[in-house]
Motif scaffolding. Structure first.
Motif, short mmCIF file in Angstrom:
data_model
loop_
_atom_site.label_atom_id
_atom_site.label_comp_id
_atom_site.label_asym_id
_atom_site.label_seq_id
_atom_site.Cartn_x
_atom_site.Cartn_y
_atom_site.Cartn_z
N GLU A 1 -3.94 -2.37 -4.19
CA GLU A 1 -2.98 -2.97 -4.50
C GLU A 1 -2.59 -2.85 -6.17
O GLU A 1 -1.53 -2.69 -6.57
CB GLU A 1 -2.84 -4.31 -4.16
CG GLU A 1 -1.81 -5.37 -4.46
CD GLU A 1 -2.11 -6.79 -4.26
OE1 GLU A 1 -2.84 -7.20 -3.83
OE2 GLU A 1 -0.90 -7.62 -4.55
N LYS A 2 -3.91 -2.90 -6.84
CA LYS A 2 -3.79 -2.79 -8.20
C LYS A 2 -3.14 -1.50 -8.65
O LYS A 2 -2.49 -1.36 -9.73
CB LYS A 2 -5.12 -2.77 -8.60
CG LYS A 2 -5.66 -4.29 -9.03
CD LYS A 2 -6.96 -4.17 -9.81
CE LYS A 2 -7.82 -5.36 -9.21
NZ LYS A 2 -9.44 -4.83 -9.20
N SER B 1 -1.11 0.51 -6.61
CA SER B 1 0.20 0.78 -6.00
C SER B 1 1.36 -0.29 -5.92
O SER B 1 2.37 -0.28 -5.70
CB SER B 1 0.07 1.18 -4.73
OG SER B 1 -0.54 -0.02 -3.86
N GLY B 2 0.63 -1.47 -5.93
CA GLY B 2 1.61 -2.78 -5.92
C GLY B 2 1.79 -3.16 -4.56
O GLY B 2 2.59 -4.08 -4.33
N ARG B 3 1.34 -2.23 -3.82
CA ARG B 3 1.75 -2.72 -2.34
C ARG B 3 0.25 -3.44 -1.73
O ARG B 3 -0.74 -2.94 -1.89
CB ARG B 3 1.84 -1.51 -1.56
CG ARG B 3 3.20 -0.85 -1.92
CD ARG B 3 3.52 0.28 -1.06
NE ARG B 3 2.77 1.46 -1.27
CZ ARG B 3 2.95 2.32 -2.16
NH1 ARG B 3 3.90 2.22 -3.09
NH2 ARG B 3 2.01 3.38 -2.36
N LYS B 4 0.42 -4.59 -0.86
CA LYS B 4 -0.35 -5.57 -0.75
C LYS B 4 -0.85 -5.23 1.10
O LYS B 4 0.08 -5.06 1.84
CB LYS B 4 0.06 -7.16 -0.91
CG LYS B 4 -0.87 -8.14 -0.71
CD LYS B 4 -0.45 -9.51 -0.89
CE LYS B 4 -1.27 -10.38 -0.93
NZ LYS B 4 -2.54 -10.36 -1.52
#
Lengths: 97, 393
Positions: free
Chosen positions: B244-245, B247-250
């Motif tokens: 997530e850090k 790519s921003g995807r959770k």
């Protein structure tokens, strides 16, 4: 030998100690036993070469007999033995005879 | 910097594999996976990766070659689907039993007969108890992201287990979507250098793989495997946090959609979850409190966490894209029911079998299930627990 618990075993049953099969005696599997007849032996060492369990003992380059802690009695040595003048240097006998 | 592209699911996964640049890939072509491995073998031929590509005569051989390469000490990948996965069956258990971190995208396809090449979950459901980790993906982005994360999960020194990354055949593998790629060096850094564990090619430390294990030890190895499986969810969450850090995807163990305050809900895997979310929005607009849960980590199944997220519902429909012939219900239903079993207060459960052999899952199918759930929540009465939907009488 004390059996290990599930927390003590190696991942994936990988054997990491080389030559550890020495600790696993297979002689009790035997129903037939090879008998060595020295006078028919030409020291070709085919028995030593073909034995799948390294149970043929060799000293100073000469075949001397068998290690019965590991010999399973498969008979490959007797089959491969060329012998002397048609007389085998290894023959299989029933265990306990 | 992320790069936005329009690609198919197969192309997205093949590109992730290019960025990872594994040591060895042994694969056999089978629709709808063919195009993924074809693209990857082009990367090999064009020198874009240093991977040793092994062409084999079957999927049984593909997995066997992967097992050898992985035991030797390489980072290994393959991909398959449907009948190909079925042909690997014997070797799947060898890969997991030897604790080899092989990564395998599975482009979900039905099983023959009747012969069919389309999207269906029967293949991966059949292999769900083979000791592999399974990540399931709703769309091309998730398939791509799961593939990258799969290497970290598989290769974690505490885990060392193979991972399947599941994506729906044709619906995702062959449809073009807008997705975001990461930079090559970002993926390389995220996945990191491959670390070996007891590799066969370490001549200084000779090892043997695959010894005969008799009844005096076999059960200890199975117990140890079960223990490793229980450690997987924490690793999956750690890897997801790091991803997530980047790519921003959770990502989590599963995704919930408008579920917290819901009274009724549905559980569904992969691409059909997207369609269901749209229908849920429509029901919400009408003031009906509905939600969705989409499993991501299907093996090991996070029973406690999923049960906890669903227990407050009044009625719940589990939709299965596979049936368990002769078993009571679809495979997903069985696990969801198990996750709720220990709670005193739990939702009334129904099971719908949908979309077999690539049959379209349409908004009206989600509406049908949700309307039935509204009735069940009101009356508490269930007409039939399990039925096929979208099938001609």
């Amino acid at each position: 030998m004390k059996l290990k618990g599930w927390k003590e075993i190696t991942p994936g049953a990988t054997v990491t100690e080389p030559g550890s099969s020495k600790n696993f005696k297979t002689g009790s599997w035997r129903t037939l036993k090879p008998k060595f007849i020295n006078e028919n032996c030409i020291q070709c060492l085919y028995c030593w070469l073909f034995c799948p369990d390294m149970a043929v003992t060799v000293e100073n380059g000469k075949m001397t007999g068998f290690n019965f802690e590991f010999c399973k009695g498969c008979g490959i040595c007797a089959l491969e033995c060329p012998g002397k003048k048609g007389n085998k240097a290894i023959v299989m006998e029933e265990e306990g005879k | 910097m992320a790069k936005v592209v329009a690609v198919t699911g197969n192309e997205a996964v093949a590109n992730a594999l290019r960025q990872i640049d594994p040591d060895v890939c042994a694969a056999y072509p089978i629709t709808p996976q063919t195009d993924m491995m074809q693209r990857f073998s082009s990367f090999v031929s064009d020198g874009k990766v240093g991977t040793e590509m092994i062409l084999v005569e079957s999927e049984h051989s593909a997995m066997s070659a992967c097992i050898g390469a992985s035991a030797a000490g390489g980072r290994v990948v393959t991909a398959t689907c449907g009948p190909g996965l079925a042909l690997m069956w014997e070797m799947l258990f060898v890969a997991s039993g030897l604790r080899l971190p092989i990564v395998m995208p599975v482009v979900n396809r039905s099983l023959s007969a009747p012969l069919n090449i389309h999207g269906d979950h029967s293949d991966a459901m059949g292999a769900r108890d083979s000791g592999w980790i399974q990540l399931w993906s709703e769309n091309a982005q998730e398939a791509h992201d799961n593939t990258i994360q799969a290497f970290r999960i598989a290769e974690d020194m505490e885990i060392r287990l193979p991972v399947m990354v599941c994506l729906d055949g044709f619906i995702i593998s062959h449809s073009i979507e807008r997705i975001e790629y990461l930079e090559d060096n970002e993926v390389k850094n995220f996945v990191g250098e491959y670390k070996t564990l007891n590799p066969l090619l370490d001549l200084e430390h000779p090892v043997s793989y695959g010894p005969l294990i008799l009844p005096d030890y076999y059960m200890e190895y199975r117990r140890a495997h079960a223990e490793i499986m229980s450690k997987v969810p924490d690793v999956v969450l750690d890897v997801a946090k790091e991803f997530e850090k980047l790519s921003g995807r959770k990502y989590g163990l599963f995704e919930t959609y408008r579920l917290d305050d819901a009274e009724i809900g549905i559980v569904i895997l992969n691409s059909a979850a997207g369609t269901s979310k749209d229908v849920i929005d429509e029901f919400r607009d009408r003031g009906i409190k509905v939600g969705l849960l989409k499993p991501r980590l299907f093996r090991p199944f996070p029973y406690e966490e999923i049960g906890d997220s669903l227990r407050h519902l009044k009625a719940l429909c589990v939709l299965d894209r596979a049936d368990a012939f002769g078993g009571s219900y679809g495979p997903l239903f069985i696990d969801i029911a198990s996750s709720l079993y220990s709670f005193k207060k739990k939702p009334v459960l129904i099971n719908k079998i949908y979309g077999l052999g690539g049959r379209d899952y349409l908004p009206e199918h989600a509406e049908l299930a949700l309307n039935e759930l509204v009735e069940i929540a009101k009356t508490g009465k269930v007409k039939v627990i399990k039925e096929y939907i979208g099938v001609r009488e």
